[in-house]
Design a protein around this motif. Structure first.
Motif, PDB file in Angstrom:
ATOM      1  N   ARG A 182       0.858  -1.198   0.000  1.00 25.92           N
ATOM      2  CA  ARG A 182       0.000   0.000   0.000  1.00 25.92           C
ATOM      3  C   ARG A 182       0.886   1.236   0.000  1.00 25.92           C
ATOM      4  N   PHE A 183       0.565   2.203  -0.860  1.00 22.59           N
ATOM      5  CA  PHE A 183       1.388   3.402  -0.989  1.00 22.59           C
ATOM      6  C   PHE A 183       0.763   4.592  -0.251  1.00 22.59           C
ATOM      7  N   ALA A 184       1.617   5.512   0.178  1.00 23.15           N
ATOM      8  CA  ALA A 184       1.123   6.712   0.857  1.00 23.15           C
ATOM      9  C   ALA A 184       0.575   7.720  -0.150  1.00 23.15           C
ATOM     10  N   GLU A 185       1.130   7.690  -1.374  1.00 27.41           N
ATOM     11  CA  GLU A 185       0.689   8.621  -2.417  1.00 27.41           C
ATOM     12  C   GLU A 185       0.208   7.840  -3.633  1.00 27.41           C
ATOM     13  N   PRO A 186      -0.657   8.446  -4.452  1.00 30.34           N
ATOM     14  CA  PRO A 186      -1.166   7.698  -5.623  1.00 30.34           C
ATOM     15  C   PRO A 186      -0.061   7.370  -6.627  1.00 30.34           C
ATOM     16  N   THR A 187      -0.192   6.231  -7.281  1.00 27.76           N
ATOM     17  CA  THR A 187       0.796   5.841  -8.297  1.00 27.76           C
ATOM     18  C   THR A 187       0.439   6.522  -9.620  1.00 27.76           C
ATOM     19  N   ASN A 188       1.362   6.493 -10.567  1.00 26.50           N
ATOM     20  CA  ASN A 188       1.060   7.094 -11.866  1.00 26.50           C
ATOM     21  C   ASN A 188       0.441   6.075 -12.827  1.00 26.50           C
ATOM     22  N   ARG A 229      -4.803   2.843  -7.376  1.00 24.26           N
ATOM     23  CA  ARG A 229      -4.158   4.151  -7.164  1.00 24.26           C
ATOM     24  C   ARG A 229      -3.243   4.111  -5.938  1.00 24.26           C
ATOM     25  N   TYR A 230      -3.674   3.420  -4.901  1.00 16.83           N
ATOM     26  CA  TYR A 230      -2.890   3.417  -3.652  1.00 16.83           C
ATOM     27  C   TYR A 230      -2.348   2.035  -3.271  1.00 16.83           C
ATOM     28  N   HIS A 235       8.878   4.554  -3.983  1.00 16.70           N
ATOM     29  CA  HIS A 235       7.566   4.933  -3.454  1.00 16.70           C
ATOM     30  C   HIS A 235       7.617   5.111  -1.950  1.00 16.70           C
ATOM     31  N   SER A 236       6.646   5.885  -1.467  1.00 13.82           N
ATOM     32  CA  SER A 236       6.474   5.994  -0.021  1.00 13.82           C
ATOM     33  C   SER A 236       5.470   4.910   0.401  1.00 13.82           C
TER      34      SER A 236
END
Lengths: 336, 263
Positions: A257-263, A278-279, A303-304
């Motif tokens: 799971r990411f802290a910011e949305p992916t591209n 997205r996350y 990624h964060s």
């Protein structure tokens, strides 16, 4: 020296069958229909003293039935078994002094009382003299880190805390063999790892023979040297854990799971993307082509990350792979 | 471990049970008081009855005091200390013998004494009070009363375990076992002279109610040594039948996958 010897051990149960609903119940009342279900179908194996063996398989494979025959709980339909030279179902009490058992779903600790009371009861049951008991108890209390739990009613303990106390209780009488039936069932990742580490440490220090059943591939990977896989009551694999890992435990699934949305793109060499949101993302990796640490490093560099989870393939998948390999229709290539 | 060691172990189990029961004080006390009231109401019924009639089939109010004392104390002793005796069928059907089978103790005493009844402490107390009403406070009467009641308690508990062990053969017989134990108790609570012919034969054999009611009363009332010996014989026979049925049944035990806890 062999601690456990099984020869063509079999166990069949009569299971009542009934059609659904009240009509089925009425029909069954007049003319009950029974079916013979073979839970264990001719298991033969030997286990050496001091060995740490994983006995694994999916739900309903016959693991618990086998362990129950080895501890004298069940009488087999046919076949032979010797545990430390005793025939379990004939010499149950003599054998019980030398073995310990933990059934993940059948606690031994008294629910309303603190663990220390069950420990005292076990000292009576195993006829331990006070000094020997207290010395052993204190050692296990340290090993399992349960000093603060000793006087708390069992009903107030978490599952992981309770399981550590359960295993400590089963080791009070210094058993030569310990049967652990699904000891990590229902535990979270941290509690599982803590329990595995303690079991590993105790095995290294005391050379206790450990017979472990589980349907969690992680238990086997981190604990055992030898693994026996059973399915439908039969042994389908009996070899070193490293062989099982090399052949069938290469695939890992990573959930991140990411802290910011992916591209919308995630390119990692040797990794297939099963799902990308997205996350979050679900990835699959063949560890023979790339070590998992490098994938995690790449993920963290780009990624964060707020959460990451690495999973083994489910037991059903391992068994399917074993069958596929044995049937030779779709051989699984061995990795390095 | 000899018989003394086993008794010490059972003593430890009972202390543990008592400690476990006392974890919930309010429940513990209310169940005891509830059972005292329950028995008291039943007892008052007989007091009212004997206020109108002097005797029923050879029993007067004095024998009723004694019958109640023997019955409630025997029931209280049996199921306070051997609390699991009433649970055997359920334990077998739910596969809950595993715990006992993995430990090096004789399974029957370990199983039976691993639970202590709570409400039955009320029966126990009521039995002692009812005996005080009989006014037989000399040593011989008290000695005979204690001996006869102990033997009746053994018959009560072994009967409950034997009927519970039928679960090995017929699946979950918890209801059947419960009905049979209730029948054993219900028939014992009336003057034995009420029963004639086949009923009398059944109550002396298959459902041995006579041995937890009429015969112990006879032992105390008539100071009948022969009846005491007979009672001891029936208690021993009852224990032998229990052990036999349980042992044969245990070979058929199928365990189970139910999630269990030790209360």
């Amino acid at each position: 020296m062999a601690s456990i010897v099984l020869k063509d051990l079999r166990k069949a149960f009569q299971v009542k069958r009934k059609a659904a609903g009240l009509g089925g119940s009425l029909a069954s009342l007049g003319r009950p229909r029974y079916e013979t279900v073979e839970a264990v179908r001719g298991i033969s194996l030997e286990m050496e003293s001091g060995e740490l063996l994983a006995f694994i398989g999916p739900n309903g494979a016959g693991k618990s039935t086998t362990i129950k025959m080895l501890t004298g709980i069940l009488h087999p339909t046919s076949g032979e078994a010797q545990v430390l030279g005793f025939v379990p179902w004939k010499q149950r009490r003599e054998l019980a002094y030398h073995i310990g058992s933990v059934f993940g779903q059948k606690p031994q600790l008294w629910y309303h009382l603190p663990p220390i009371d069950t420990f005292d009861l076990f000292a009576h049951i195993y006829e331990l003299d006070r000094k020997t008991y207290e010395r052993r108890r204190d050692f296990l209390v340290e090993a399992f880190d349960i000093r603060d739990l000793l006087e708390v009613p069992v009903r107030k303990l978490s599952l992981g805390q309770r399981m550590r106390c359960e295993i400590a209780a089963s080791l009070l009488h210094h058993p030569r063999i310990v049967f652990l039936d699904e000891p990590t069932i229902g535990l979270d990742v941290v509690a599982k790892q803590q329990l595995r580490d303690t079991i590993k440490q105790l095995h290294a220090e005391e050379q206790t023979t450990i017979f472990l059943t589980s349907h969690d591939a992680g238990d086997i990977e981190s604990l055992c040297e030898r693994v026996v896989v059973i399915n439908h009551g039969q042994v389908i694999f009996d070899d070193a854990v490293k062989v099982l890992k090399r052949r069938y435990l290469r695939r890992k699934v990573i959930e991140v799971r990411f802290a910011e949305p992916t591209n919308g793109h995630l390119d990692l060499a040797g990794v297939s993307v099963i799902k990308l949101g997205r996350y979050g993302a679900k990835l699959e990796l063949d560890t023979s082509s790339r070590p998992i640490e490098t994938v995690i490093q790449d993920l963290m560099a780009g990624h964060s990350i707020v959460d990451i989870n690495v999973m083994d393939p489910p037991m059903e998948e391992i068994i399917r792979a074993i069958y596929q390999r044995d049937s030779a229709f779709e051989p699984v290539a061995e990795g390095a | 471990m000899g018989i003394v060691g086993e008794m010490r172990f059972v003593g430890h189990l009972m202390r543990l049970n008592l400690a476990s029961n006392m974890e919930y004080r309010a429940s513990f006390v209310s169940q005891i008081v509830g059972m005292l009231i329950n028995n008291g109401i039943y007892f008052v019924f007989w007091l009212l009855f004997f206020d109108r009639f002097q005797e029923v089939r050879g029993y007067r109010i004095d024998e009723i005091y004694l019958l109640f004392a023997v019955f409630t104390l025997a029931f209280g002793m049996a199921f306070t200390f051997a609390g699991n005796a009433l649970e055997v069928a359920g334990l077998i059907a739910q596969g809950r013998l595993d715990y006992y089978l993995t430990l090096p103790r004789p399974i029957l005493p370990h199983l039976i004494f691993s639970r202590m009844g709570q409400s039955t402490v009320g029966d126990l107390t009521f039995g002692v009070l009812a005996y005080l009403f009989t006014g037989r406070l000399d040593l011989v009467s008290i000695g005979l009363f204690v001996a006869a009641t102990l033997l009746a308690a053994v018959i009560f508990a072994t009967f409950a375990v034997t009927t519970g062990a039928l679960a090995f053969f017929f699946g979950n017989t918890a209801q059947l076992s419960s009905h049979l134990v209730q029948a054993l108790g219900s028939f014992a609570l009336y003057p034995f002279g009420l029963y004639q012919g086949a009923a009398r034969l059944i109550l002396l054999t298959v459902i041995p109610s006579a041995f937890i009611g009429a015969v112990p009363v006879q032992v105390v009332q008539l100071r009948d040594g022969g009846a005491l010996v007979l009672l001891a014989g029936v208690a021993i026979l009852s224990a032998i039948v229990m052990v036999g049925v349980f042992r044969v049944g245990l070979r058929r035990y199928e365990s189970g996958s139910a999630i269990n806890i030790n209360i």
